[in-house]
Design a protein around this motif. Sequence first.
Motif, mmCIF file in Angstrom:
data_model
loop_
_atom_site.group_PDB
_atom_site.id
_atom_site.type_symbol
_atom_site.label_atom_id
_atom_site.label_comp_id
_atom_site.label_asym_id
_atom_site.label_seq_id
_atom_site.Cartn_x
_atom_site.Cartn_y
_atom_site.Cartn_z
ATOM 1 N N PRO A 88 0.814 -1.216 0.000
ATOM 2 C CA PRO A 88 0.000 0.000 0.000
ATOM 3 C C PRO A 88 0.851 1.271 0.000
ATOM 4 N N ILE A 89 0.243 2.360 -0.472
ATOM 5 C CA ILE A 89 0.876 3.683 -0.394
ATOM 6 C C ILE A 89 0.087 4.475 0.651
ATOM 7 N N ILE A 90 0.698 4.658 1.815
ATOM 8 C CA ILE A 90 0.013 5.302 2.943
ATOM 9 C C ILE A 90 0.303 6.807 2.919
ATOM 10 N N CYS A 91 -0.738 7.619 3.008
ATOM 11 C CA CYS A 91 -0.532 9.068 3.013
ATOM 12 C C CYS A 91 -1.727 9.748 3.651
ATOM 13 N N SER A 92 -1.648 11.067 3.814
ATOM 14 C CA SER A 92 -2.764 11.816 4.392
ATOM 15 C C SER A 92 -3.912 11.869 3.384
ATOM 16 N N GLU A 93 -5.094 12.305 3.847
ATOM 17 C CA GLU A 93 -6.252 12.341 2.954
ATOM 18 C C GLU A 93 -6.072 13.349 1.804
ATOM 19 N N PRO A 94 -5.593 14.593 2.082
ATOM 20 C CA PRO A 94 -5.359 15.500 0.947
ATOM 21 C C PRO A 94 -4.296 14.968 -0.013
ATOM 22 N N SER A 95 -3.243 14.351 0.522
ATOM 23 C CA SER A 95 -2.194 13.816 -0.366
ATOM 24 C C SER A 95 -2.757 12.745 -1.291
ATOM 25 N N ALA A 96 -3.703 11.948 -0.783
ATOM 26 C CA ALA A 96 -4.289 10.890 -1.616
ATOM 27 C C ALA A 96 -5.038 11.487 -2.807
ATOM 28 N N ILE A 97 -5.593 12.676 -2.623
ATOM 29 C CA ILE A 97 -6.288 13.336 -3.736
ATOM 30 C C ILE A 97 -5.269 13.916 -4.721
ATOM 31 N N MET A 98 -4.170 14.449 -4.194
ATOM 32 C CA MET A 98 -3.214 15.147 -5.051
ATOM 33 C C MET A 98 -2.199 14.239 -5.734
ATOM 34 N N LEU A 99 -1.899 13.089 -5.123
ATOM 35 C CA LEU A 99 -0.812 12.253 -5.637
ATOM 36 C C LEU A 99 -1.015 11.801 -7.100
ATOM 37 N N ILE A 125 -1.716 3.075 -9.036
ATOM 38 C CA ILE A 125 -1.398 3.934 -7.883
ATOM 39 C C ILE A 125 -2.672 4.198 -7.067
ATOM 40 N N ARG A 126 -3.767 4.532 -7.755
ATOM 41 C CA ARG A 126 -5.023 4.806 -7.031
ATOM 42 C C ARG A 126 -5.456 3.595 -6.215
ATOM 43 N N SER A 127 -5.290 2.396 -6.792
ATOM 44 C CA SER A 127 -5.744 1.192 -6.090
ATOM 45 C C SER A 127 -4.894 0.891 -4.855
ATOM 46 N N ARG A 128 -3.690 1.428 -4.806
ATOM 47 C CA ARG A 128 -2.789 1.183 -3.670
ATOM 48 C C ARG A 128 -2.904 2.229 -2.573
ATOM 49 N N LEU A 129 -3.554 3.355 -2.869
ATOM 50 C CA LEU A 129 -3.581 4.453 -1.902
ATOM 51 C C LEU A 129 -4.356 4.086 -0.645
ATOM 52 N N VAL A 130 -3.764 4.352 0.504
ATOM 53 C CA VAL A 130 -4.465 4.159 1.774
ATOM 54 C C VAL A 130 -4.417 5.494 2.527
ATOM 55 N N PRO A 131 -5.467 6.324 2.380
ATOM 56 C CA PRO A 131 -5.459 7.603 3.098
ATOM 57 C C PRO A 131 -5.680 7.381 4.584
ATOM 58 N N VAL A 132 -4.848 8.002 5.408
ATOM 59 C CA VAL A 132 -4.963 7.852 6.863
ATOM 60 C C VAL A 132 -5.155 9.251 7.463
ATOM 61 N N TYR A 134 -4.940 12.462 9.895
ATOM 62 C CA TYR A 134 -3.892 12.950 10.789
ATOM 63 C C TYR A 134 -4.172 12.482 12.216
ATOM 64 N N GLY A 135 -3.090 12.140 12.932
ATOM 65 C CA GLY A 135 -3.216 11.857 14.360
ATOM 66 C C GLY A 135 -3.751 10.479 14.700
ATOM 67 N N GLN A 136 -3.850 9.607 13.721
ATOM 68 C CA GLN A 136 -4.410 8.278 13.989
ATOM 69 C C GLN A 136 -3.362 7.188 13.700
ATOM 70 N N TRP A 137 -3.181 6.288 14.664
ATOM 71 C CA TRP A 137 -2.210 5.208 14.427
ATOM 72 C C TRP A 137 -2.750 4.232 13.393
ATOM 73 N N HIS A 138 -1.832 3.740 12.543
ATOM 74 C CA HIS A 138 -2.208 2.792 11.504
ATOM 75 C C HIS A 138 -1.185 1.651 11.536
ATOM 76 N N SER A 139 -1.660 0.431 11.719
ATOM 77 C CA SER A 139 -0.735 -0.697 11.803
ATOM 78 C C SER A 139 -0.308 -1.141 10.405
ATOM 79 N N VAL A 140 0.994 -1.200 10.174
ATOM 80 C CA VAL A 140 1.494 -1.645 8.857
ATOM 81 C C VAL A 140 1.705 -3.151 8.866
#
Length: 463
Positions: A88-99, A125-132, A134-140
């Motif tokens: 997966p490509i983990i990023c913030s919610e705005p980054s997922a829109i812009m990437l 790339i879109r199928s791999r995006l995992v928007p997370v 801010y401030g929330q733990w995400h287990s990889v």
Amino acid sequence: MISISHHGATSGVTGSCHELTVGHAAEKSGILIDCGLFQGQDEGRGASASDLSIDFPIEHIRALVVTHVHIDHVGRIPYLLAAGFDGPIICSEPSAIMLPEILEDALKIGFTRDRQLIERVLGLIRSRLVPVPYGQWHSVFAEGDCSLSVRLQRAGHILGSAYVECDAREGETEERIVFSGDLGAPHAPLLPASQSPERADRLVIESTYGDKDHEDRETRRYRLKAVLEHALEDGGTVLVPAFSIGRTQELLYEIESLIHEFGGELWNNLEIVVDSPLAADFTRIYRDLKPYWDAEATELVRQGRHPLSFEQLTVINSHDEHLNAVDYLARSHRPCVVLAGSGMCAGGRIVNYLKAMLGDKRNDVLFVGYQAAGTPGRDILNYGPKGGWVQFDGNRYDIRARIHQVSGYSAHAGQSDLLRFIDGISEGPQEIRIVHGDESAKQAFKKELDRRGFPNVLIPVGS
Ligand SMILES: [Zn+2]
């Protein structure tokens, strides 16, 4: 073993790319933080696809975490996918829109013109995006006695930018590692400033401006006003080589506020042209993502102002319109500000404007971003004020336009901001790795950290 390594900049053409790995040999798992493409000095050397292809093992890489969507942090993602990365490509919610938007542009310029292939890569790339959020733990991953979780926090650099806190565990050993990504300057327009993390056992921090501070926002605004007034007085054009994301929107925000404050016939005459489809796209995205704006910007919207879509703003899309605009503005005597890429004048639409207008003293060039050594931008900045010249496509262009630089809009933290970020960590770092900056900036920042008694300050090779 919990280890950090750095893959960026080793061949001079790649950008930010760091690895955090947990476990031993065949058992290890890891993540990458960013996978960027370097812009600047070596760009013109003609990096071939083989220079850019991923030259380190990635079988154990379980995820890519993206701090923000500047190309020097994400530009090599297509090469990472080509190398077989399937996480997966983990990023913030705005980054997922812009990437996908930023990579579409990068693919067209540097990878292929094949529309179908571009669509396929973007779909992947879109199928791999995992928007997370801010401030929330995400287990990889969490397997056997190894685990890794990440949390994104606002970095205040561009919309969607984040620094990454990583909780890594192997057996009894447990560590918090923080990657700064690019940190923003506080008091930047539009975005809330970053807050220091509560804890960082090891810190990997950028140092683009590790050796100096920016002017404060009031001084910056005053200088921007003075440059615009010159254009207003004699009907010149102010050329602003601007990166599509971040600086363009911050400048529009400041220009709107100057027009609002000084108004009157003179200021209302000023036209603002954004000559870049990509910058226009990102301005729209910035406008749509108001929940991520800071309190000041939100208040302006409440008052009925439109900081990123005001009356005098024109957007140029097609190449024909662009050529017409260059021709028209070079001849006309109407005061105008043009924002066009690329930010270091190494290509893009700004080059046509510079060729047509550098020779006229009515015009101004305003640099708002970092100019890497070897770029035409750096040459204009160095030689312009001495009445020198710059070369484009093998031809010499004399510089008579006035040259200015306002450093604070580059959306990077200055030295004091970086120090404040580190000082604010209550459980401070036992090791600091300085990355991402000119050698001199890294050295100056290391010296300052050493002087303040921080233990184990390193400048890793290949960072
Ligand atoms: Zn950046």
